[in-house]
Write a protein that holds these residues in place. Structure first.
Motif, short mmCIF file in Angstrom:
data_model
loop_
_atom_site.label_atom_id
_atom_site.label_comp_id
_atom_site.label_asym_id
_atom_site.label_seq_id
_atom_site.Cartn_x
_atom_site.Cartn_y
_atom_site.Cartn_z
N UNK A 240 5.75 46.10 24.72
CA UNK A 240 6.00 46.40 26.13
C UNK A 240 5.35 45.30 26.94
N UNK A 241 5.56 45.25 28.25
CA UNK A 241 4.85 44.25 29.05
C UNK A 241 3.34 44.40 29.01
N UNK A 242 2.84 45.55 28.50
CA UNK A 242 1.40 45.79 28.46
C UNK A 242 0.83 45.76 27.04
N UNK A 243 1.67 45.79 26.04
CA UNK A 243 1.20 45.97 24.67
C UNK A 243 1.81 44.92 23.76
N UNK A 244 0.95 44.17 23.05
CA UNK A 244 1.48 43.24 22.07
C UNK A 244 0.66 43.28 20.78
N UNK A 245 1.28 42.73 19.73
CA UNK A 245 0.69 42.72 18.40
C UNK A 245 0.85 41.33 17.80
N UNK A 246 0.01 41.05 16.82
CA UNK A 246 0.20 39.83 16.04
C UNK A 246 -0.20 40.09 14.59
N UNK A 247 0.38 39.31 13.70
CA UNK A 247 -0.01 39.29 12.28
C UNK A 247 0.04 37.84 11.84
N UNK A 248 -0.94 37.43 11.05
CA UNK A 248 -1.03 36.03 10.68
C UNK A 248 -1.63 35.88 9.28
N UNK A 249 -1.40 34.72 8.69
CA UNK A 249 -1.98 34.41 7.39
C UNK A 249 -1.94 32.91 7.15
N UNK A 250 -2.75 32.45 6.20
CA UNK A 250 -2.77 31.03 5.86
C UNK A 250 -3.15 30.85 4.40
N UNK A 251 -2.73 29.73 3.84
CA UNK A 251 -3.09 29.36 2.47
C UNK A 251 -3.49 27.89 2.47
N UNK A 252 -4.65 27.60 1.88
CA UNK A 252 -5.21 26.24 1.83
C UNK A 252 -5.55 25.89 0.40
N UNK A 253 -5.27 24.65 0.02
CA UNK A 253 -5.58 24.18 -1.33
C UNK A 253 -6.03 22.73 -1.26
N UNK A 254 -7.11 22.42 -1.97
CA UNK A 254 -7.61 21.04 -1.98
C UNK A 254 -8.06 20.65 -3.37
N UNK A 255 -7.63 19.47 -3.79
CA UNK A 255 -8.11 18.83 -5.01
C UNK A 255 -8.97 17.65 -4.62
N UNK A 256 -10.20 17.59 -5.14
CA UNK A 256 -11.07 16.43 -4.95
C UNK A 256 -11.27 15.81 -6.33
N UNK A 257 -10.78 14.58 -6.50
CA UNK A 257 -10.69 13.97 -7.81
C UNK A 257 -11.91 13.09 -8.12
N UNK A 258 -12.28 13.06 -9.39
CA UNK A 258 -13.34 12.16 -9.88
C UNK A 258 -12.85 11.49 -11.16
N UNK A 259 -13.28 10.25 -11.37
CA UNK A 259 -12.82 9.50 -12.53
C UNK A 259 -13.40 10.08 -13.82
N UNK A 260 -12.62 9.97 -14.92
CA UNK A 260 -13.10 10.44 -16.21
C UNK A 260 -14.37 9.72 -16.64
N UNK A 261 -14.53 8.47 -16.21
CA UNK A 261 -15.68 7.68 -16.65
C UNK A 261 -17.00 8.17 -16.05
N UNK A 262 -16.94 8.99 -14.99
CA UNK A 262 -18.18 9.43 -14.34
C UNK A 262 -18.38 10.94 -14.42
N UNK A 263 -17.33 11.70 -14.69
CA UNK A 263 -17.46 13.16 -14.73
C UNK A 263 -16.31 13.77 -15.51
#
Length: 720
Positions: free
Chosen positions: A315-338
């Protein structure tokens, strides 16, 4: 709780369905007063309702399904003076055009974080600092760290293996509440919040409160609150793509798709960032020796974030929301050090509703869930068969549930009351690092706030927050802020008490790193603070100058201390610490499109028990900004020089991090009058004078800049 919430949502939707008129509309064009050009993205809405929209790239707007009657109409756009006009909407089609005048400074922009109510920055009773959309855009930053270092001298970041440790006026990110659109950013890695989830190209503005001055967002915000407001155009149909590329194959991209079908709207965004990383020194500190290494100081990484938000105006007086998120991160290291790199995953979802009781009062409810996962990801097969390439082993699983109920009551134009309930539950699961495999704690808070105006010159905000923690009992944390206006001067002062319970990591988390053992401590006491600041501002059409002094006393500060062995560290309460200093901000419009701005921060942060400086804090920091803006009919140019100057940071028993000064040059070019398209080009040079801190890996760094770096970007914006 979630099932109950959605039952209420659908009941309200059913009640509100027939509440809109179908035959009445308002439309027109919004332009700039100086050139008459269309103003894309200007917001227009009826005060006291949820009826609103934004102008498209041709400056055109249209509001449909309006009930005939008298309204208070608001037209606004960042960087322009707001229009408020009383209008009568009659049955059928109504047409109104508006012309907005450009503002001379940020002081006319609206902030909401300090009190939960809208105030122009110059009249905000709780001292607030604003980083505007124009400033965010002008920097063209790679990440949130670079953005804040370029624009605010009060912030500093200590680079670490898994991220940057943020500090505000000498206190670490443990004491800073970071919000995205008013929701807590959650997820601790290596002792710091994963700020990489924030893409600067998706930021509309940033509102900053310093010290324990926030009543609404928690007494644990001992150092302050940072509220990041993301972009949301409000246009009917909108698409934008922003892509930037820098040296070291560093890419960042932001994509937004918005669809407004009247009462139902959708906002979708996709962010992606990646980099090959870089090495500052080929040497690493191992004990007292320097050995050659292939380890990169800035690790290569790749990440993406997908987020979705739906809004429904029942209505002009009533509102709703729904939200979501997905995050993914790869942090790479060389085989020679780890054997492994780092892998992070974050999932959030939430929903809320807001009901306008009349033109000014409202009640709102919000629920937010955040689940942050931190893994090792192996980068090769183990010869003994203990692990395989790309296998993940989890280190910890962190979860947050936050429910907030708020009621705002405007008693008069000079008195506004706010009441709220805040429930926060944290849970951590880690089979290898927690004694019992998991731990949890909840906090329930009640708060009341009163905004009062006396004699049109004195604004006061007073309130108290009651906090009850599952393990550590209760506390009352009062807040008091005052603004006194006389001529072109504003005098501000704020006083607040902070209460911060130990985190789950500080209480229960045990781990080993580089041969050193770090232990939690279940005997920790809560940290308490007392914050006081006093400031003076001078504002004219061309000059804005502010200076503020503050003192933040923290009792029972938690830090690592000697744990009884050469390589054992344990969390413990340092009996007393203090951070005090001075912040100065300046903005001058010199004419002909030129402006000069910047700031200076002096911080004296000390461990008073041992009479030494707090680690990782620079005493002197400063920013300089030179800008040029010019608008032609279909083309606009923005050129900037940014400078960051900072002295060394103290580390007890270790070499200090070096001081530095960095200078960046950026240009932004906007091409309009392309129908439904706006095209923006950006280009520039980071670290113009090619400064590099070549300290060996493992040393404390002031900055991780790879040296002089060129960048270019393109933004395409479509709306209709």
């Amino acid at each position: 709780m979630q099932k109950f919430f959605w039952i209420i949502v659908f009941l309200f939707i059913g009640i509100g369905l027939p509440a809109f008129s179908q035959n009445t509309s308002l439309s027109g064009v919004i332009t700039t007063s100086n050139s008459g050009n269309p103003l894309p993205g200007a917001h227009i809405y009826f005060k006291g309702t949820n009826i609103g929209t934004a102008s498209n790239n041709k400056g055109h707007y249209e509001l449909n399904s309006i009930k005939p009657g008298n309204y208070s109409l608001i037209v606004s756009f960042n960087g322009f003076k707001r229009i408020r006009q009383e209008v009568e909407i009659t049955e059928g089609r109504n047409e109104m055009d508006f012309s907005l005048e450009e503002s001379n400074s940020n002081l006319g922009e609206v902030v909401v974080t300090g009190t939960g109510t809208a105030h122009h920055l110059k009249n905000a009773p709780v001292p607030s600092e604003l980083i505007s959309s124009k400033e965010v855009k002008s920097v063209g930053a790679t990440d949130f760290n670079d953005l804040m270092l370029s624009l605010s001298p009060s912030f500093d970041f200590s680079p670490g293996t898994m991220g940057a440790f943020m500090k505000l006026n000498g206190l670490s990110n443990d004491f800073i509440v970071v919000l995205i659109d008013g929701k807590r950013l959650y997820g601790d890695i290596g002792g710091n919040i994963d700020l990489n989830r924030i893409n600067p190209d998706n930021i509309e503005r940033i509102e900053i409160l310093k010290g324990a001055s926030s009543l609404l967002y928690g007494s644990d915000a001992i150092a302050g609150v940072v509220n990041i407001i993301t972009k949301e155009s409000g246009q009917k149909n909108h698409f934008s793509n922003t892509t930037r590329i820098r040296g070291n194959n560093t890419w960042q991209q932001n994509n937004v798709v918005e669809v407004d079908a009247g009462r139902l709207s959708s906002h979708t965004s996709f962010d992606r960032k990646s980099s090959d990383g870089w090495q500052l020194s080929k040497y690493e500190e191992v004990g007292d020796e320097l050995v050659e290494t292939e380890e990169k100081t800035m690790k290569a990484y790749e990440d993406f974030t997908l987020s979705q938000k739906f809004e429904f105006a029942a209505t002009p007086k009533l509102d709703f929301y729904a939200e979501g998120s997905y995050y993914q991160k790869d942090m790479f290291r060389q085989q020679s050090v780890a054997d492994y790199g780092y892998y992070y995953q974050d999932e959030t979802y939430g929903a809320g509703t807001k009901y306008l009781l009349d033109n000014r009062d409202y009640i709102s409810f919000d629920y937010h869930h955040d689940k942050f996962l931190y893994y090792y990801r192996y980068n090769h097969d183990d010869v003994d068969g203990d692990f395989q390439k790309d296998q993940k082993t989890i280190n910890n699983d962190q979860r947050l549930d936050n429910a907030r109920l708020k009621y705002l009551n405007v008693l008069s134009s000079d008195n506004t009351l706010t009441f709220g309930v805040d429930y926060l539950n944290e849970k951590m699961v880690s089979a290898n690092r927690l004694v019992d495999g998991e731990a949890d704690a909840y906090t329930i808070a009640l708060y009341a706030q009163d905004e009062m105006t006396f004699f049109d010159a004195l604004d006061v905000v007073a309130g108290v927050r009651y906090v009850n923690h599952k393990e550590l009992g209760s506390a009352f944390t009062p807040k008091l802020s005052a603004l006194y206006k006389v001529g072109n001067f504003n005098i501000r002062s704020t006083y607040g008490i902070g209460f911060k319970a130990p985190t789950l990591k500080e209480l229960y988390y045990n781990y080993e790193k580089r041969g050193r053992v770090y232990l939690g401590n279940t005997d920790l006491d809560p940290q308490e603070s007392e914050y006081l600041s006093v400031g003076v501002e001078y504002n004219t059409r061309l000059v804005s100058l502010s200076a503020s002094a503050y003192r933040n006393n923290v009792d029972n500060l938690i830090d690592y201390v000697d744990g009884g062995g050469e390589n054992v560290r344990i969390h413990d309460n340092i009996s007393e610490a203090r951070s005090e200093g001075i912040d100065v901000l300046l903005d001058v419009r010199t004419g002909a499109g030129f402006s000069i701005g910047g700031g200076y921060s002096y911080v004296d942060a000390r461990n008073l028990t041992d009479d030494i400086r707090l680690e990782g804090v620079a005493e002197h920091s400063g920013n300089i900004r030179l800008a040029y803006d010019h608008h032609w009919k279909n083309y606009a140019l923005n050129a900037n020089i940014f400078g960051r100057i900072q002295d060394e940071k103290f580390y007890d028993g270790d070499p200090n991090a070096k001081g530095y000064d960095l200078w960046n040059f950026t240009t932004n070019h906007t091409f309009s009058n392309l129908g439904s398209l706006i095209v923006e080009l950006s280009a520039g040079v980071d670290n113009v004078f090619d400064y590099v801190d070549d300290s060996p890996l493992g040393a404390h760094y002031g900055t991780l800049t790879p040296g002089r770096t060129f960048f270019a970007g393109l933004r395409i914006n479509f709306s209709e």
